[in-house]
Design a protein around this motif. Structure first.
Motif, PDB file in Angstrom:
ATOM      1  N   THR A 118      81.193  79.580  34.713  1.00  0.00           N
ATOM      2  CA  THR A 118      80.905  80.506  35.045  1.00  0.00           C
ATOM      3  C   THR A 118      80.397  81.396  33.804  1.00  0.00           C
ATOM      4  OG1 THR A 118      83.292  81.765  36.758  1.00  0.00           O
ATOM      5  CG2 THR A 118      81.875  83.306  35.349  1.00  0.00           C
ATOM      6  N   LEU A 122      76.049  81.619  33.450  1.00  0.00           N
ATOM      7  CA  LEU A 122      75.196  82.661  32.831  1.00  0.00           C
ATOM      8  C   LEU A 122      75.093  82.546  31.694  1.00  0.00           C
ATOM      9  CD1 LEU A 122      78.556  85.034  33.908  1.00  0.00           C
ATOM     10  CD2 LEU A 122      75.774  84.840  35.326  1.00  0.00           C
ATOM     11  N   VAL A 127      68.915  79.880  35.611  1.00  0.00           N
ATOM     12  CA  VAL A 127      69.546  80.250  36.428  1.00  0.00           C
ATOM     13  C   VAL A 127      68.734  82.092  36.077  1.00  0.00           C
ATOM     14  CG1 VAL A 127      71.556  81.201  37.203  1.00  0.00           C
ATOM     15  CG2 VAL A 127      71.112  79.240  36.728  1.00  0.00           C
ATOM     16  N   LEU A 128      68.920  81.741  34.499  1.00  0.00           N
ATOM     17  CA  LEU A 128      68.666  83.625  34.827  1.00  0.00           C
ATOM     18  C   LEU A 128      67.122  83.680  34.607  1.00  0.00           C
ATOM     19  CD1 LEU A 128      70.452  83.853  30.374  1.00  0.00           C
ATOM     20  CD2 LEU A 128      71.195  84.754  33.138  1.00  0.00           C
ATOM     21  N   LEU A 131      67.551  85.102  38.541  1.00  0.00           N
ATOM     22  CA  LEU A 131      68.283  86.074  38.592  1.00  0.00           C
ATOM     23  C   LEU A 131      67.259  87.022  38.187  1.00  0.00           C
ATOM     24  CD1 LEU A 131      71.703  85.123  38.117  1.00  0.00           C
ATOM     25  CD2 LEU A 131      70.690  84.881  40.414  1.00  0.00           C
ATOM     26  N   ASP A 133      68.037  89.662  36.429  1.00  0.00           N
ATOM     27  CA  ASP A 133      68.900  90.308  35.821  1.00  0.00           C
ATOM     28  C   ASP A 133      70.407  90.464  36.781  1.00  0.00           C
ATOM     29  OD1 ASP A 133      70.646  92.935  35.705  1.00  0.00           O
ATOM     30  OD2 ASP A 133      69.793  93.890  35.739  1.00  0.00           O
ATOM     31  N   PRO A 134      71.378  89.800  35.678  1.00  0.00           N
ATOM     32  CA  PRO A 134      72.698  89.509  37.009  1.00  0.00           C
ATOM     33  C   PRO A 134      73.751  90.201  36.964  1.00  0.00           C
ATOM     34  CG  PRO A 134      71.720  87.541  34.418  1.00  0.00           C
ATOM     35  CD  PRO A 134      71.549  88.991  34.404  1.00  0.00           C
ATOM     36  N   ASP A 135      73.233  90.870  36.222  1.00  0.00           N
ATOM     37  CA  ASP A 135      74.207  92.118  36.852  1.00  0.00           C
ATOM     38  C   ASP A 135      73.991  92.562  38.212  1.00  0.00           C
ATOM     39  OD1 ASP A 135      75.510  92.017  34.553  1.00  0.00           O
ATOM     40  OD2 ASP A 135      74.198  92.941  33.604  1.00  0.00           O
ATOM     41  N   TRP A 137      74.032  90.993  40.510  1.00  0.00           N
ATOM     42  CA  TRP A 137      74.283  90.084  41.731  1.00  0.00           C
ATOM     43  C   TRP A 137      75.903  89.438  41.931  1.00  0.00           C
ATOM     44  CZ3 TRP A 137      71.158  86.769  43.813  1.00  0.00           C
ATOM     45  CH2 TRP A 137      69.446  86.909  44.199  1.00  0.00           C
ATOM     46  N   LEU A 139      78.406  86.973  41.966  1.00  0.00           N
ATOM     47  CA  LEU A 139      79.307  85.562  42.137  1.00  0.00           C
ATOM     48  C   LEU A 139      80.319  85.450  42.378  1.00  0.00           C
ATOM     49  CD1 LEU A 139      78.850  83.107  40.002  1.00  0.00           C
ATOM     50  CD2 LEU A 139      79.548  83.960  38.011  1.00  0.00           C
ATOM     51  N   PHE A 154      75.345  83.290  44.182  1.00  0.00           N
ATOM     52  CA  PHE A 154      74.644  84.511  43.971  1.00  0.00           C
ATOM     53  C   PHE A 154      74.782  85.100  45.359  1.00  0.00           C
ATOM     54  CE2 PHE A 154      74.654  81.184  40.140  1.00  0.00           C
ATOM     55  CZ  PHE A 154      75.069  82.684  38.626  1.00  0.00           C
ATOM     56  N   ARG A 156      72.967  89.177  46.429  1.00  0.00           N
ATOM     57  CA  ARG A 156      72.582  90.221  45.686  1.00  0.00           C
ATOM     58  C   ARG A 156      71.554  90.309  47.373  1.00  0.00           C
ATOM     59  NH1 ARG A 156      67.410  91.262  41.910  1.00  0.00           N
ATOM     60  NH2 ARG A 156      66.928  93.983  42.657  1.00  0.00           N
TER      61      ARG A 156
END
Length: 259
Positions: A118, A122, A127-128, A131, A133-135, A137, A139, A154, A156
């Motif tokens: 994890t 992140l 990957v970033l 994404l 905005d990882p928040d 998605w 996981l 991931f 969304r």
């Protein structure tokens, strides 16, 4: 653009499947190298305790094309839905040459791995970037015990990504970043193809058509939404044909070819 992803899954098409009638207890070989190979592998230290956890497991074996006495054994659960591992057996020496058991990780090791994977994904720049905005998605991290790889999923809305990682010592490395929706479609297609072959094996007359032939193989082709044709053939021609409906789990047509 994502790389094409394929999960090893694992269903080997075999000419002979031997059902073990007692829960977790192999049959003593009454003759025949197939059963001897299965018994040797099943009672080895690698498999004995593992197979004891499965009722009525099944074993199947086939010989190596070039090395006399070398047999390959695959194990499945009672329904043949779960693959339980494989072994290479040398009947000349009774030795297990190689083997693999898809054991799950111990709970503590699994939890520690989840936390490390994890944190790793992140903080990965690629990957970033995908994404943004990882928040936003969700996981989930799991260990693929068949491929011996970690997978970070991931999600969304309708979008989904899967990041496949392998571990080398204490270090993790990203192998692939894939569109999980495309992966699901590919897996569904492969599952339908495997089911078509399984149904064809149950067709009347198939084993009579294959009797005495060692070098046959199967060829499958999609004929419609749920319809698949399965041909059992050799370089000399078709031995057996079946048209199956995977949704209805029925064999619709069969034909015996000339040899």
């Amino acid at each position: 653009m994502y790389k094409k992803y394929a999960t090893v899954f694992l269903l080997t098409v075999l000419a002979l499947v031997v059902l073990i009638p007692a829960a977790g207890v192999p049959v003593i070989a009454q003759g025949g190298d197939e059963q001897t190979a299965i018994n040797l592998a099943a009672t080895s230290g690698e498999f004995a305790d593992w197979l004891a956890g499965y009722n009525h497991w099944q074993g199947s074996a086939y010989p190596d094309d070039t090395e006399p006495g070398l047999w390959y054994v695959d194990f499945y659960d009672e329904t043949v839905d779960e693959w339980l591992g494989w072994a290479a057996v040398d009947l000349n020496t009774g030795e297990i040459v190689d083997s693999f058991v898809p054991r799950p990780l111990p709970p503590e090791e699994f939890q520690a791995g989840q936390e490390r994977v994890t944190a790793f994904v992140l903080n990965d720049p690629e990957v970033l970037a995908l994404l943004e905005d990882p928040d936003l998605w969700e996981l989930g991290v799991d260990f693929n015990r068949y491929d011996q790889q970690w997978e970070a999923w991931f999600a969304r809305g309708l979008d989904a990504l899967v990041v496949t990682l392998y571990q080398d010592g204490d270090n993790f490395y990203i192998d692939e970043i894939e569109d999980a929706n495309a992966l699901s479609e590919q897996q569904a297609l492969q599952a339908a193809r495997d089911q078509a072959i399984t149904l064809a094996y149950e067709a009347e007359g198939v084993w009579e058509a294959l009797d005495g032939v060692d070098d046959w193989y199967t060829y499958t082709e999609r004929q419609g939404d749920n319809l698949w044709s399965v041909e059992f053939t050799t370089a000399d021609g078709e031995l057996f044909y079946a048209l199956v409906d995977v949704a209805a789990e029925k064999v619709l047509e069969t034909a015996i070819g000339g040899r």
